[in-house]
Design a protein around this motif. Structure first.
Motif, PDB file in Angstrom:
ATOM      1  N   TYR B 116       0.831  -1.203   0.000  1.00  0.00           N
ATOM      2  CA  TYR B 116       0.000   0.000   0.000  1.00  0.00           C
ATOM      3  C   TYR B 116       0.868   1.256   0.000  1.00  0.00           C
ATOM      4  O   TYR B 116       0.461   2.310  -0.512  1.00  0.00           O
ATOM      5  CB  TYR B 116      -0.927  -0.002   1.210  1.00  0.00           C
ATOM      6  CG  TYR B 116      -2.026   1.014   1.074  1.00  0.00           C
ATOM      7  CD1 TYR B 116      -3.027   0.835   0.130  1.00  0.00           C
ATOM      8  CD2 TYR B 116      -2.036   2.168   1.858  1.00  0.00           C
ATOM      9  CE1 TYR B 116      -4.023   1.772  -0.033  1.00  0.00           C
ATOM     10  CE2 TYR B 116      -3.039   3.112   1.707  1.00  0.00           C
ATOM     11  CZ  TYR B 116      -4.030   2.908   0.765  1.00  0.00           C
ATOM     12  OH  TYR B 116      -5.014   3.830   0.596  1.00  0.00           O
ATOM     13  N   GLY B 117       2.065   1.165   0.568  1.00  0.00           N
ATOM     14  CA  GLY B 117       2.986   2.312   0.584  1.00  0.00           C
ATOM     15  C   GLY B 117       3.265   2.862  -0.806  1.00  0.00           C
ATOM     16  O   GLY B 117       3.435   4.067  -0.985  1.00  0.00           O
ATOM     17  N   MET B 118       3.293   1.960  -1.788  1.00  0.00           N
ATOM     18  CA  MET B 118       3.514   2.391  -3.174  1.00  0.00           C
ATOM     19  C   MET B 118       2.410   3.341  -3.611  1.00  0.00           C
ATOM     20  O   MET B 118       2.648   4.339  -4.278  1.00  0.00           O
ATOM     21  CB  MET B 118       3.490   1.167  -4.106  1.00  0.00           C
ATOM     22  CG  MET B 118       4.631   0.233  -3.899  1.00  0.00           C
ATOM     23  SD  MET B 118       6.138   0.963  -4.536  1.00  0.00           S
ATOM     24  CE  MET B 118       7.293  -0.340  -4.190  1.00  0.00           C
ATOM     25  N   MET B 123       0.492   8.789  -4.644  1.00  0.00           N
ATOM     26  CA  MET B 123      -0.433   9.883  -4.379  1.00  0.00           C
ATOM     27  C   MET B 123       0.333  11.125  -3.939  1.00  0.00           C
ATOM     28  O   MET B 123       0.017  12.248  -4.340  1.00  0.00           O
ATOM     29  CB  MET B 123      -1.452   9.482  -3.306  1.00  0.00           C
ATOM     30  CG  MET B 123      -2.660   8.772  -3.898  1.00  0.00           C
ATOM     31  SD  MET B 123      -3.443   7.628  -2.750  1.00  0.00           S
ATOM     32  CE  MET B 123      -4.055   8.732  -1.513  1.00  0.00           C
ATOM     33  N   ALA B 124       1.369  10.911  -3.130  1.00  0.00           N
ATOM     34  CA  ALA B 124       2.187  12.039  -2.671  1.00  0.00           C
ATOM     35  C   ALA B 124       2.869  12.713  -3.852  1.00  0.00           C
ATOM     36  O   ALA B 124       3.083  13.932  -3.854  1.00  0.00           O
ATOM     37  CB  ALA B 124       3.226  11.557  -1.664  1.00  0.00           C
ATOM     38  N   LEU B 125       3.207  11.903  -4.875  1.00  0.00           N
ATOM     39  CA  LEU B 125       3.840  12.468  -6.073  1.00  0.00           C
ATOM     40  C   LEU B 125       2.791  12.964  -7.061  1.00  0.00           C
ATOM     41  O   LEU B 125       3.114  13.302  -8.191  1.00  0.00           O
ATOM     42  CB  LEU B 125       4.712  11.400  -6.746  1.00  0.00           C
ATOM     43  CG  LEU B 125       5.974  11.010  -5.978  1.00  0.00           C
ATOM     44  CD1 LEU B 125       6.600   9.775  -6.594  1.00  0.00           C
ATOM     45  CD2 LEU B 125       6.976  12.144  -5.960  1.00  0.00           C
ATOM     46  N   SER B 126       1.530  12.980  -6.606  1.00  0.00           N
ATOM     47  CA  SER B 126       0.370  13.421  -7.400  1.00  0.00           C
ATOM     48  C   SER B 126       0.240  12.695  -8.737  1.00  0.00           C
ATOM     49  O   SER B 126      -0.068  13.291  -9.752  1.00  0.00           O
ATOM     50  CB  SER B 126       0.370  14.941  -7.592  1.00  0.00           C
ATOM     51  OG  SER B 126       1.326  15.333  -8.540  1.00  0.00           O
ATOM     52  N   LEU B 127       0.487  11.376  -8.719  1.00  0.00           N
ATOM     53  CA  LEU B 127       0.182  10.571  -9.904  1.00  0.00           C
ATOM     54  C   LEU B 127      -1.315  10.293  -9.910  1.00  0.00           C
ATOM     55  O   LEU B 127      -1.915  10.052  -8.869  1.00  0.00           O
ATOM     56  CB  LEU B 127       0.934   9.235  -9.862  1.00  0.00           C
ATOM     57  CG  LEU B 127       2.416   9.209 -10.179  1.00  0.00           C
ATOM     58  CD1 LEU B 127       2.940   7.785 -10.099  1.00  0.00           C
ATOM     59  CD2 LEU B 127       2.683   9.764 -11.568  1.00  0.00           C
ATOM     60  N   LYS B 128      -1.899  10.289 -11.098  1.00  0.00           N
ATOM     61  CA  LYS B 128      -3.309   9.918 -11.190  1.00  0.00           C
ATOM     62  C   LYS B 128      -3.439   8.415 -10.954  1.00  0.00           C
ATOM     63  O   LYS B 128      -2.500   7.669 -11.238  1.00  0.00           O
ATOM     64  CB  LYS B 128      -3.847  10.261 -12.586  1.00  0.00           C
ATOM     65  CG  LYS B 128      -4.064  11.735 -12.777  1.00  0.00           C
ATOM     66  CD  LYS B 128      -4.556  11.991 -14.182  1.00  0.00           C
ATOM     67  CE  LYS B 128      -4.624  13.483 -14.443  1.00  0.00           C
ATOM     68  NZ  LYS B 128      -4.610  13.791 -15.870  1.00  0.00           N
ATOM     69  N   PRO B 129      -4.619   7.955 -10.482  1.00  0.00           N
ATOM     70  CA  PRO B 129      -4.789   6.521 -10.235  1.00  0.00           C
ATOM     71  C   PRO B 129      -4.409   5.669 -11.443  1.00  0.00           C
ATOM     72  O   PRO B 129      -3.759   4.635 -11.308  1.00  0.00           O
ATOM     73  CB  PRO B 129      -6.280   6.399  -9.929  1.00  0.00           C
ATOM     74  CG  PRO B 129      -6.656   7.722  -9.385  1.00  0.00           C
ATOM     75  CD  PRO B 129      -5.784   8.730 -10.077  1.00  0.00           C
ATOM     76  N   ILE B 130      -4.772   6.132 -12.647  1.00  0.00           N
ATOM     77  CA  ILE B 130      -4.480   5.346 -13.842  1.00  0.00           C
ATOM     78  C   ILE B 130      -2.969   5.264 -14.060  1.00  0.00           C
ATOM     79  O   ILE B 130      -2.432   4.229 -14.451  1.00  0.00           O
ATOM     80  CB  ILE B 130      -5.202   5.947 -15.085  1.00  0.00           C
ATOM     81  CG1 ILE B 130      -4.914   5.137 -16.339  1.00  0.00           C
ATOM     82  CG2 ILE B 130      -4.828   7.387 -15.338  1.00  0.00           C
ATOM     83  CD1 ILE B 130      -5.720   3.887 -16.424  1.00  0.00           C
ATOM     84  N   HIS B 131      -2.256   6.345 -13.769  1.00  0.00           N
ATOM     85  CA  HIS B 131      -0.798   6.335 -13.913  1.00  0.00           C
ATOM     86  C   HIS B 131      -0.155   5.456 -12.862  1.00  0.00           C
ATOM     87  O   HIS B 131       0.792   4.722 -13.144  1.00  0.00           O
ATOM     88  CB  HIS B 131      -0.245   7.760 -13.827  1.00  0.00           C
ATOM     89  CG  HIS B 131      -0.565   8.577 -15.025  1.00  0.00           C
ATOM     90  ND1 HIS B 131      -0.805   9.935 -14.971  1.00  0.00           N
ATOM     91  CD2 HIS B 131      -0.728   8.217 -16.318  1.00  0.00           C
ATOM     92  CE1 HIS B 131      -1.094  10.374 -16.187  1.00  0.00           C
ATOM     93  NE2 HIS B 131      -1.057   9.340 -17.017  1.00  0.00           N
ATOM     94  N   TYR B 132      -0.695   5.562 -11.623  1.00  0.00           N
ATOM     95  CA  TYR B 132      -0.191   4.680 -10.562  1.00  0.00           C
ATOM     96  C   TYR B 132      -0.324   3.236 -11.012  1.00  0.00           C
ATOM     97  O   TYR B 132       0.615   2.445 -10.915  1.00  0.00           O
ATOM     98  CB  TYR B 132      -0.966   4.911  -9.260  1.00  0.00           C
ATOM     99  CG  TYR B 132      -0.901   3.723  -8.332  1.00  0.00           C
ATOM    100  CD1 TYR B 132       0.267   3.447  -7.629  1.00  0.00           C
ATOM    101  CD2 TYR B 132      -1.989   2.875  -8.185  1.00  0.00           C
ATOM    102  CE1 TYR B 132       0.346   2.344  -6.798  1.00  0.00           C
ATOM    103  CE2 TYR B 132      -1.911   1.765  -7.364  1.00  0.00           C
ATOM    104  CZ  TYR B 132      -0.750   1.500  -6.677  1.00  0.00           C
ATOM    105  OH  TYR B 132      -0.680   0.405  -5.873  1.00  0.00           O
ATOM    106  N   PHE B 133      -1.509   2.919 -11.560  1.00  0.00           N
ATOM    107  CA  PHE B 133      -1.765   1.531 -11.945  1.00  0.00           C
ATOM    108  C   PHE B 133      -0.824   1.070 -13.051  1.00  0.00           C
ATOM    109  O   PHE B 133      -0.177   0.031 -12.947  1.00  0.00           O
ATOM    110  CB  PHE B 133      -3.221   1.371 -12.391  1.00  0.00           C
ATOM    111  CG  PHE B 133      -3.551  -0.030 -12.772  1.00  0.00           C
ATOM    112  CD1 PHE B 133      -3.719  -0.991 -11.796  1.00  0.00           C
ATOM    113  CD2 PHE B 133      -3.658  -0.398 -14.101  1.00  0.00           C
ATOM    114  CE1 PHE B 133      -3.997  -2.296 -12.132  1.00  0.00           C
ATOM    115  CE2 PHE B 133      -3.928  -1.709 -14.443  1.00  0.00           C
ATOM    116  CZ  PHE B 133      -4.101  -2.650 -13.460  1.00  0.00           C
TER     117      PHE B 133
END
Lengths: 229, 220
Positions: B116-118, B123-133
């Motif tokens: 979950y830390g990832m 989120m802290a780096l303000s990546l969008k959920p789709i980019h995170y994924f």
């Protein structure tokens, strides 16, 4: 679905044949798996290699090729096998390759100190297997084995390809008959219904497998229950 | 009973055609099943309403019914409601749907191991959920679930032999077809067993190298 219920007498015969196939295969698979699964944990290198080769071979060959090999190949070797015998032999060879791995893995999941402790207490090897190793290995074996049973039930549908009148074959015959009589193929509803029936049977088995995994996965359960009673 | 090698040599071109058809169907279906796996796995992990439940139902349905019945349903059943597919594409569709269900579970299993830390870091780096994924979770999950994905791909290759039942001229069909005229069952089946073993071994070796490559951390 309707047409399957109209032909219920015929359909029930097919289901009974599917059940018979599954039970015969289950019986022989269990016998072979438990014997060779135990043998595969012994320290005999030749035996281990042979069993490993068998397991790998039958898990790598497509199941349908395995069944066809026996069905078409046996007469060439002078053996006269009925379609039922050919299918059960093929499925048993494949099922036991998977079963042996499950039993071996389950036995080896029991910590070695259990062996040593039992040995120190003066138990004989067969007593150790029967009273110490086997009961504990069931925790790993039972859920996986129920999963294998699901696959075996599904695999019995191969019988339709070599002429065993099991559930799928009965469905095919009903479709052919209805097509000849009415000119319209009821394939969609019949195969849909067949899918549904298999789904009910196999998802119940899958549910049982998951239940066993949850139930047996908690080692504290037994002592807790004993405390209550 | 004599084992006739010359017969097998004479049949080699037919067997080769069969192998090529098996490979064509399998590779297309492997690619499609991976797409289904990633999209379905994402829908399940992100808990997209309705879609997640639909994918769960699809996975259960495929895993708890025989592939042979699925195949007949697609090839004989769907035309009855106006969905006519060619022999080849029925085969590809069946294998893709079958393996796709298993790939969904593989991808889901892989995604479950991503900490979950990832997600918090992204989120802290303000990546969008789709980019995170796509950029964080999926590459990590891919490493973990690669062996399971390989197993599913190998099963798909083996299960392509079921397409024999609807008459697609792949390897098993060619063998059975020849046996019907020449009665050389032992030779033919020994040959295709060896071919299947070899195909499985090649697929395993290729993915093994890919896996070894991916396991090396921090490459530049």
């Amino acid at each position: 679905m309707n047409i399957l219920i109209e032909n219920w007498g015929f359909v029930s015969k097919g289901l009974w044949m599917t059940l018979r196939l599954a039970l015969v295969v289950l019986l022989f698979t269990t016998l072979i798996s438990s014997v060779f699964g135990v043998l595969a944990t012994l320290r005999n290198r030749v035996l281990r290699t042979l069993i490993h080769a068998y397991v790998e071979l039958f898990r790598s060959i497509p199941l349908i090729v395995n069944v066809f090999f026996i069905f078409f190949g046996a007469p060439m070797l002078g053996l006269d096998l009925s379609p039922f015998a050919a299918v059960t032999t093929g499925l048993t060879l494949w099922g036991s390759a998977n079963g042996i791995e499950i039993v071996r893995g389950g036995l080896e999941s029991v910590p070695r100190h259990q062996w040593k402790s039992a040995w120190t207490l003066g138990l004989r090897p067969w007593q150790i297997y029967l009273h110490v190793i086997a009961p504990q290995s069931m925790r790993a074996i039972l859920p996986a084995y129920t999963g294998l049973l699901t696959m075996l039930v599904q695999a019995t549908s191969l019988g339709a390809l070599v002429g065993v009148s099991e559930f799928l074959k009965v469905g095919q015959i009903i479709i052919e008959r209805a097509t000849v009589m009415t000119g319209v193929s009821p394939a969609f509803t019949v195969y849909g219904g067949v899918l549904l029936v298999y789904f009910v049977i196999c998802s119940s088995l899958s549910w049982l497998s998951r239940y066993l995994e949850r139930r047996l996965g908690r080692p504290a359960m037994r002592t807790k229950n004993q405390g209550v009673s | 009973m004599d084992f006739d090698f010359d017969y097998l040599l004479a049949q080699w071109p037919a067997l080769l055609d069969g192998v090529l058809m098996t490979l064509r169907v399998s590779l297309l279906a492997i690619a499609a099943s991976l797409v289904i796996g990633v999209l379905g796995g994402a829908a399940r992990v992100m808990k997209i309403p309705l879609l997640a439940q639909f994918v769960a139902l699809y996975v259960e349905l495929i895993r708890n019914t025989p592939i042979l019945v699925q195949l007949f349903f697609i090839f004989y059943g769907l035309p009855a409601i106006g969905m006519e597919l060619s022999l080849f594409w029925s085969g590809v569709l069946c294998l893709s749907l079958w393996a796709g269900a298993y790939q969904v579970e593989n991808v889901r299993g892989g995604l479950a191991t991503v900490e979950y830390g990832m997600r918090e870091a992204s989120m802290a780096l303000s990546l969008k959920p789709i980019h995170y994924f796509a950029l964080v979770a999926l590459p990590i999950a891919f490493r973990t679930s690669l062996p399971a994905m390989l197993n599913t791909a190998i099963s798909l290759l083996k299960n392509s032999s079921y397409l024999q039942a609807i008459g697609l001229a792949e390897l098993t069909f060619v063998a059975v077809d020849r046996i019907a005229t020449d009665f050389r069952a032992i030779e033919m089946f020994s040959a295709i067993c060896v071919i299947y073993l070899a195909l499985v071994a090649v697929l395993a070796a290729l993915t093994g190298r890919l896996s070894a490559h991916l396991q090396r951390p921090f490459q530049h």
